[in-house]
Write an enzyme that holds these catalytic residues in place. Sequence first.
Site, short mmCIF file in Angstrom:
data_model
loop_
_atom_site.label_atom_id
_atom_site.label_comp_id
_atom_site.label_asym_id
_atom_site.label_seq_id
_atom_site.Cartn_x
_atom_site.Cartn_y
_atom_site.Cartn_z
NE ARG A 155 17.83 16.34 78.62
CZ ARG A 155 19.30 15.34 77.50
NH1 ARG A 155 19.45 14.45 77.74
NH2 ARG A 155 18.92 15.95 75.88
CG PHE B 221 29.82 10.32 70.30
CD1 PHE B 221 29.41 9.65 71.34
CD2 PHE B 221 29.46 11.27 69.39
CE1 PHE B 221 27.58 9.52 70.67
CE2 PHE B 221 28.50 11.63 68.78
CZ PHE B 221 27.17 10.22 69.81
CD GLU C 54 16.69 6.31 78.57
OE1 GLU C 54 17.44 6.86 79.19
OE2 GLU C 54 17.95 6.87 77.55
NE ARG D 227 25.82 16.58 80.63
CZ ARG D 227 24.91 15.30 79.95
NH1 ARG D 227 24.71 16.40 78.81
NH2 ARG D 227 24.93 14.51 80.18
CE LYS E 268 26.95 9.81 80.47
NZ LYS E 268 26.94 10.63 79.26
CB THR F 25 26.28 17.01 75.75
OG1 THR F 25 25.15 16.84 75.16
CG2 THR F 25 27.15 15.84 75.12
#
Length: 152
Positions: A85, A57, A126, A102, A9, A91
Amino acid sequence: METTFIFIKPDAVQRGLMGQILGRFERKGLQIVGTKLMSVPTDLAKKHYAEHEGKPFYDGLIKFVTSSPVLAIAIRGVNAVTVCRTLIGATNGQKADPGTIRGDFGMSGGFNMIHGSDSLESAERELALWFPEGTLDYSRTLDTWCYDPSDL
Ligand code: IDP
Ligand code: MG
């Protein structure tokens, strides 16, 4: 073998973490079969995150992922969807386990550096959105040392 869809991202691209993040997938033994540094058109972001439309969000998420380039990645391997994952982690970076991407690099629930498909069905959807041209098919000699015959 599965192919899953990942994108790094804007926050991680801006923070100079692309190489370190991509390296984690490579060192795991997964195969990179597509990469694309790209600006994300708003309609692609909306299609990608359609399941979240209407959530509090959502507007911020679309604004975030279209704000600056992302690195789209296609990754292949045995159980690649679940393995990726697991490498990515929960998250919210404050709750993600240490050792995950993360968990090791971030503090945010929204600016959480990376997306990974959550199922084989999501991965197929995707990949069709982000890599309409398809991904690469090539063999690597090292795969014979990443898997034992019973893994395949
Ligand atoms: P995931 O990326 O771990 O699969 P999802 O629940 O599918 O998480 O949410 C998609 C993305 O939306 C997250 O990666 C994150 O960037 C953003 N997001 C999810 N929940 C929140 C939230 O509560 N606040 C802000 N952003 C959120
Ligand atoms: Mg998700």
